[in-house]
Design a protein around this motif. Structure first.
Motif, PDB file in Angstrom:
ATOM      1  N   GLY A   1     -12.577  -0.510  -5.621  1.00 19.93           N
ATOM      2  CA  GLY A   1     -11.697   0.400  -4.903  1.00 19.93           C
ATOM      3  C   GLY A   1     -11.206  -0.142  -3.576  1.00 19.93           C
ATOM      4  N   GLY A   2     -11.797  -1.237  -3.139  1.00 24.47           N
ATOM      5  CA  GLY A   2     -11.427  -1.835  -1.867  1.00 24.47           C
ATOM      6  C   GLY A   2     -10.210  -2.735  -1.972  1.00 24.47           C
ATOM      7  N   SER A   3      -9.922  -3.404  -0.862  1.00 17.31           N
ATOM      8  CA  SER A   3      -8.726  -4.253  -0.775  1.00 17.31           C
ATOM      9  C   SER A   3      -9.068  -5.613  -0.183  1.00 17.31           C
TER      10      SER A   3
ATOM     11  N   ARG B   1      -6.724  -9.358   1.096  1.00 20.20           N
ATOM     12  CA  ARG B   1      -5.419  -9.982   1.303  1.00 20.20           C
ATOM     13  C   ARG B   1      -5.589 -11.487   1.238  1.00 20.20           C
TER      14      ARG B   1
ATOM     15  N   ARG C   1      -1.168  -2.425  -8.493  1.00 26.67           N
ATOM     16  CA  ARG C   1      -2.326  -2.570  -7.589  1.00 26.67           C
ATOM     17  C   ARG C   1      -2.162  -3.753  -6.643  1.00 26.67           C
ATOM     18  N   PHE C   2      -1.544  -4.821  -7.133  1.00 25.97           N
ATOM     19  CA  PHE C   2      -1.352  -6.028  -6.328  1.00 25.97           C
ATOM     20  C   PHE C   2       0.107  -6.141  -5.915  1.00 25.97           C
ATOM     21  N   THR C   3       0.326  -6.716  -4.733  1.00 24.30           N
ATOM     22  CA  THR C   3       1.683  -6.968  -4.253  1.00 24.30           C
ATOM     23  C   THR C   3       1.774  -8.381  -3.714  1.00 24.30           C
TER      24      THR C   3
ATOM     25  N   GLN D   1      -1.524  -9.167  -1.681  1.00 22.72           N
ATOM     26  CA  GLN D   1      -2.262  -7.988  -1.249  1.00 22.72           C
ATOM     27  C   GLN D   1      -2.854  -7.316  -2.478  1.00 22.72           C
ATOM     28  N   MET D   2      -4.167  -7.198  -2.479  1.00 23.55           N
ATOM     29  CA  MET D   2      -4.866  -6.654  -3.642  1.00 23.55           C
ATOM     30  C   MET D   2      -5.530  -5.338  -3.260  1.00 23.55           C
ATOM     31  N   ASN D   3      -5.095  -4.263  -3.867  1.00 21.34           N
ATOM     32  CA  ASN D   3      -5.647  -2.938  -3.610  1.00 21.34           C
ATOM     33  C   ASN D   3      -6.311  -2.392  -4.870  1.00 21.34           C
ATOM     34  N   SER D   4      -7.114  -1.367  -4.694  1.00 20.19           N
ATOM     35  CA  SER D   4      -7.794  -0.721  -5.826  1.00 20.19           C
ATOM     36  C   SER D   4      -8.488  -1.742  -6.703  1.00 20.19           C
ATOM     37  N   LEU D   5      -9.225  -2.621  -6.074  1.00 21.55           N
ATOM     38  CA  LEU D   5      -9.867  -3.711  -6.804  1.00 21.55           C
ATOM     39  C   LEU D   5     -10.920  -3.190  -7.772  1.00 21.55           C
TER      40      LEU D   5
END
Length: 120
Positions: free
Chosen positions: A15-17, A19, A67-69, A82-86
């Motif tokens: 759930g973490g992020s 970069r 989830r990723f940008t 940028q990786m979110n909701s890992l």
């Protein structure tokens, strides 16, 4: 001389992020895009995301879309992931590489990568 330097990996809870940053030099003049790839233990290296060097187009693997940008940084030849909701299944060594097209075609040279570990 071609160089690919990845950084920003680490240990994060689900759930973490994180970069990630990739600084590419030496071949960018001949490549169309830059891509991120990852390789989990015992698995093949797989495509994650890519961006054209002019920043106009991006492409994502289905597993990370939403989830990723991927983006161009203001620093020359630098691309950010940028990786979110890992998720734990995102655990892998992440690599960047110049690409012949937006959809693939990495060159033979790979950097050392950066480890991403997602705990459940």
């Amino acid at each position: 001389q071609e160089q690919l330097v990845e950084s920003g990996g680490g240990l994060v809870q689900a759930g973490g992020s994180l970069r990630l940053s990739c600084v590419a030099s030496g071949r960018t003049f001949s490549s169309v895009a830059l891509g991120w790839f990852r390789q989990a233990p015992g698995k093949e290296r797989e495509f994650v995301a890519s961006i054209t060097w002019n920043g106009g187009n991006t492409y994502y693997a289905n597993s990370v879309r939403g989830r990723f940008t991927i983006s161009r940084a203001n620093v020359a030849n630098t691309v950010i992931l940028q990786m979110n909701s890992l998720k734990p299944e995102d655990t892998a060594v992440y690599y960047c590489n110049n690409l012949r097209t937006l959809y693939g075609g990495p060159y033979a040279y790979w950097g050392q990568g950066t480890q991403v570990t997602v705990s459940s």
